[in-house]
Write a protein that holds these residues in place. Structure first.
Motif, PDB file in Angstrom:
ATOM      1  N   PRO A 196       9.519  19.471  29.164  1.00  0.00           N
ATOM      2  CA  PRO A 196       9.250  20.783  28.564  1.00  0.00           C
ATOM      3  C   PRO A 196      10.539  21.565  28.349  1.00  0.00           C
ATOM      4  O   PRO A 196      11.428  21.564  29.192  1.00  0.00           O
ATOM      5  N   ASP A 197      10.624  22.203  27.204  1.00  0.00           N
ATOM      6  CA  ASP A 197      11.766  23.057  26.892  1.00  0.00           C
ATOM      7  C   ASP A 197      11.213  24.383  26.370  1.00  0.00           C
ATOM      8  O   ASP A 197      10.832  24.477  25.199  1.00  0.00           O
ATOM      9  N   PRO A 198      11.139  25.404  27.211  1.00  0.00           N
ATOM     10  CA  PRO A 198      10.566  26.694  26.806  1.00  0.00           C
ATOM     11  C   PRO A 198      11.254  27.303  25.590  1.00  0.00           C
ATOM     12  O   PRO A 198      10.659  28.118  24.886  1.00  0.00           O
TER      13      PRO A 198
ATOM     14  N   TRP B   8       8.969  21.054  22.652  1.00  0.00           N
ATOM     15  CA  TRP B   8       8.008  22.125  22.364  1.00  0.00           C
ATOM     16  C   TRP B   8       6.877  22.060  23.386  1.00  0.00           C
ATOM     17  O   TRP B   8       6.263  21.020  23.572  1.00  0.00           O
ATOM     18  N   THR B   9       6.611  23.157  24.031  1.00  0.00           N
ATOM     19  CA  THR B   9       5.643  23.178  25.126  1.00  0.00           C
ATOM     20  C   THR B   9       4.521  24.163  24.852  1.00  0.00           C
ATOM     21  O   THR B   9       4.755  25.295  24.430  1.00  0.00           O
TER      22      THR B   9
ATOM     23  N   ARG C  90       1.166  25.514  26.958  1.00  0.00           N
ATOM     24  CA  ARG C  90       0.419  25.537  28.220  1.00  0.00           C
ATOM     25  C   ARG C  90       0.869  24.449  29.195  1.00  0.00           C
ATOM     26  O   ARG C  90       0.056  23.736  29.788  1.00  0.00           O
ATOM     27  N   GLY C  91       2.173  24.322  29.325  1.00  0.00           N
ATOM     28  CA  GLY C  91       2.730  23.420  30.320  1.00  0.00           C
ATOM     29  C   GLY C  91       2.897  21.991  29.884  1.00  0.00           C
ATOM     30  O   GLY C  91       3.466  21.188  30.630  1.00  0.00           O
TER      31      GLY C  91
ATOM     32  N   ALA D 234       4.537  19.222  27.197  1.00  0.00           N
ATOM     33  CA  ALA D 234       5.533  19.012  26.147  1.00  0.00           C
ATOM     34  C   ALA D 234       4.997  17.986  25.154  1.00  0.00           C
ATOM     35  O   ALA D 234       4.336  17.016  25.533  1.00  0.00           O
TER      36      ALA D 234
END
Length: 262
Positions: A86-88, A97-98, A100-101, A103
């Motif tokens: 995941p990368d916020p 691209w995440t 809801r947790g 990726a």
């Protein structure tokens, strides 16, 4: 539409797909994002335009047949690959691209409709066609759907994402209208098999554009197969959710559309 016309449309679309992949192999999503970014920014300065077109104005070619056995989508991977973290800060469509947790896994996709709901999917030719809309295939003109990837649960159930830029607003609106009509035909056929399906057309709260939502129940369970197709101007995003997956359709669409406001 005649079988000959269907075959001609399929052949043209396949040739376009092969040509595109040969020229841009490995960078389909990045190329798409670079192509639509200027249009997205420009649209923020304009009022939303979404003129619904009557059935009498529909052109031919909006319904493409479902995938053959040789072209059936690959089932979702057992889970997000270890290399996908995941990368916020990642924008929609970019690696990491995440939502809801989860990726996005570029190599994963949802299961075929028949695997999701069983042989009842063949109750009408309209039902397998929903997979075509889930991949944003078919319709007139030069464009085709681009597979972004899937958000996959640890058990393998996925929310699969495709995006597409249509030639103009009118073409995109006709495509969405055709989806609604095809889904209603599928709904009627499934009712005769005792399977519950729903079809809705509406606007998401605080999101410009319009969406069609289709839900088909899995007999003997409380689970459903779901399809979201959202059109904003000439751009569309589709999400297919496996029965065992949480429905991230609205969240994915919201993230994709509102990212243009950054």
């Amino acid at each position: 539409m005649s079988e000959e016309l269907h075959a001609a449309l399929d052949e043209a679309a396949e040739e376009e797909r092969r040509s595109f992949e040969a020229e841009h192999r490995g960078d389909e999503v990045g190329l798409y994002l670079r192509a639509i970014a200027p249009r997205r920014r420009a649209r923020l300065l304009l009022p939303a335009v979404a003129a619904a077109v009557g059935a009498g104005l529909l052109g031919i070619g909006f319904l493409a047949p479902g995938a053959s056995e040789d072209e059936a989508p690959v089932a979702a991977s057992a889970g997000p690959s270890a290399s996908v973290s995941p990368d916020p800060g990642a924008r929609p469509g970019e690696r990491g691209w995440t939502v809801r947790g989860l990726a996005i896994d570029p190599g994963a996709t949802a299961a075929p409709l028949t695997a999701a709901i069983g042989d009842v999917a063949t109750a009408s030719s309209a039902c397998p066609a929903l997979e075509t809309f889930g991949r944003l295939e078919g319709g007139s003109g030069w464009s085709t759907g681009v597979h972004v990837g899937a958000f996959v649960q640890p058990d393998g159930a996925a929310n699969d994402v495709h995006v597409r830029g249509f030639e103009n607003v009118e073409v995109a609106e006709r495509y969405l209208g055709e989806l609604a009509r095809i889904a209603e035909r599928c709904d009627e056929a499934l009712a005769e098999w005792g399977t519950v399906a729903t079809v809705s057309r509406f606007a998401l709260d605080a999101v410009a554009g319009e969406a069609v939502f289709v839900s088909i129940g899995v007999r003997g369970t409380s689970e459903t197969w779901r399809l979201w197709v959202h059109v904003r101007g000439s751009e569309a995003v589709a999400v297919v959710a496996d029965p065992a997956a949480p429905d991230l359709g609205a969240a994915i669409i919201r993230a994709w559309v509102t990212d243009a406001r950054r």
